[in-house]
Scaffold this motif. Structure first.
Motif, short mmCIF file in Angstrom:
data_model
loop_
_atom_site.label_atom_id
_atom_site.label_comp_id
_atom_site.label_asym_id
_atom_site.label_seq_id
_atom_site.Cartn_x
_atom_site.Cartn_y
_atom_site.Cartn_z
N MET A 26 0.85 -1.17 0.00
CA MET A 26 0.00 0.00 0.00
C MET A 26 0.90 1.24 0.00
O MET A 26 1.90 1.28 0.69
CB MET A 26 -0.89 -0.01 1.23
N PHE A 27 0.47 2.24 -0.74
CA PHE A 27 1.18 3.52 -0.75
C PHE A 27 0.36 4.53 0.04
O PHE A 27 -0.87 4.54 0.00
CB PHE A 27 1.41 4.02 -2.17
N PHE A 28 1.07 5.41 0.72
CA PHE A 28 0.47 6.43 1.58
C PHE A 28 0.91 7.79 1.07
O PHE A 28 2.11 8.09 1.06
CB PHE A 28 0.93 6.23 3.02
N PHE A 29 -0.05 8.60 0.63
CA PHE A 29 0.23 9.92 0.11
C PHE A 29 -0.07 10.95 1.21
O PHE A 29 -1.22 11.13 1.59
CB PHE A 29 -0.63 10.21 -1.13
N LEU A 30 0.98 11.59 1.69
CA LEU A 30 0.87 12.61 2.73
C LEU A 30 0.98 13.97 2.05
O LEU A 30 2.04 14.37 1.57
CB LEU A 30 1.98 12.42 3.76
N VAL A 31 -0.15 14.67 1.97
CA VAL A 31 -0.23 15.95 1.26
C VAL A 31 -0.55 17.02 2.30
O VAL A 31 -1.65 17.05 2.85
CB VAL A 31 -1.33 15.91 0.17
N CYS A 32 0.44 17.89 2.59
CA CYS A 32 0.25 18.86 3.65
C CYS A 32 1.12 20.11 3.44
O CYS A 32 1.94 20.15 2.53
CB CYS A 32 0.53 18.24 5.00
N HIS A 33 0.90 21.08 4.30
CA HIS A 33 1.67 22.32 4.22
C HIS A 33 3.15 22.04 4.53
O HIS A 33 3.46 21.31 5.47
CB HIS A 33 1.13 23.34 5.22
N SER A 34 4.02 22.64 3.75
CA SER A 34 5.46 22.52 3.98
C SER A 34 5.81 23.27 5.26
O SER A 34 5.26 24.35 5.51
CB SER A 34 6.21 23.13 2.80
N PRO A 35 6.64 22.75 6.11
CA PRO A 35 7.48 21.55 6.05
C PRO A 35 6.94 20.38 6.85
O PRO A 35 7.69 19.51 7.30
CB PRO A 35 8.79 22.05 6.66
N ILE A 36 5.63 20.33 7.05
CA ILE A 36 5.04 19.29 7.90
C ILE A 36 5.37 17.88 7.38
O ILE A 36 5.73 17.00 8.15
CB ILE A 36 3.52 19.49 8.05
N GLY A 37 5.22 17.68 6.09
CA GLY A 37 5.48 16.35 5.52
C GLY A 37 6.90 15.90 5.77
O GLY A 37 7.14 14.74 6.16
N LYS A 38 7.85 16.78 5.55
CA LYS A 38 9.25 16.44 5.79
C LYS A 38 9.48 16.11 7.26
O LYS A 38 10.17 15.14 7.59
CB LYS A 38 10.16 17.59 5.36
N ALA A 39 8.89 16.89 8.14
CA ALA A 39 9.05 16.64 9.58
C ALA A 39 8.45 15.29 9.98
O ALA A 39 9.07 14.53 10.75
CB ALA A 39 8.39 17.77 10.38
#
Length: 127
Positions: A1-14
């Motif tokens: 399964m793939f999980f797409f995390l789409v959010c305001h930068s830099p939340i995804g990186k964190a």
């Protein structure tokens, strides 16, 4: 399964760094789309499309976003409206939800949904 995390930068990186700390390795199933203040929903949708194709257009995915109704979420919903993919989605992403998702990545989408819902409910407690 793939999980797409789409959010305001830099939340995804964190979140990615926190997850990698917990797992001590790269999580190939986690696709992070950090959205900049200048990005539009159309641009977000295009970037999701590119990442989805790079992963060989999976028929089922899990999508996560930080705030429902904001640009990351709007771009994600635009993309979902254009693609016949089975998905489960969560907003208000937090570490317990993401840990649950990754820990159950080899399960079917219904089991992942059940586990993530439990983490969603149990993941935040007043103390």
């Amino acid at each position: 399964m793939f999980f797409f995390l789409v959010c305001h930068s830099p939340i995804g990186k964190a979140f990615t760094e926190a997850m990698q700390h917990s797992f001590e390795h790269t999580i190939d199933e986690l696709i992070v789309i950090d959205v900049l203040p200048t990005d539009t929903p159309e641009k977000v949708s295009d970037f999701i499309q590119k990442k989805w194709v790079e992963k060989e257009s999976p028929e089922q995915i899990v999508v996560l976003t930080d705030i429902l109704g904001a640009t990351p979420s709007n771009g994600l919903h635009l993309w979902l409206s254009r693609n016949p993919v089975k998905y489960i989605g969560f907003d208000g992403i937090n570490i317990p939800i993401l840990l649950s998702a990754i820990n159950h990545k080899d399960e079917n989408i219904e089991v992942i949904n059940k586990r993530m819902r439990k983490a969603y409910i149990d993941g935040s407690k007043q103390f």
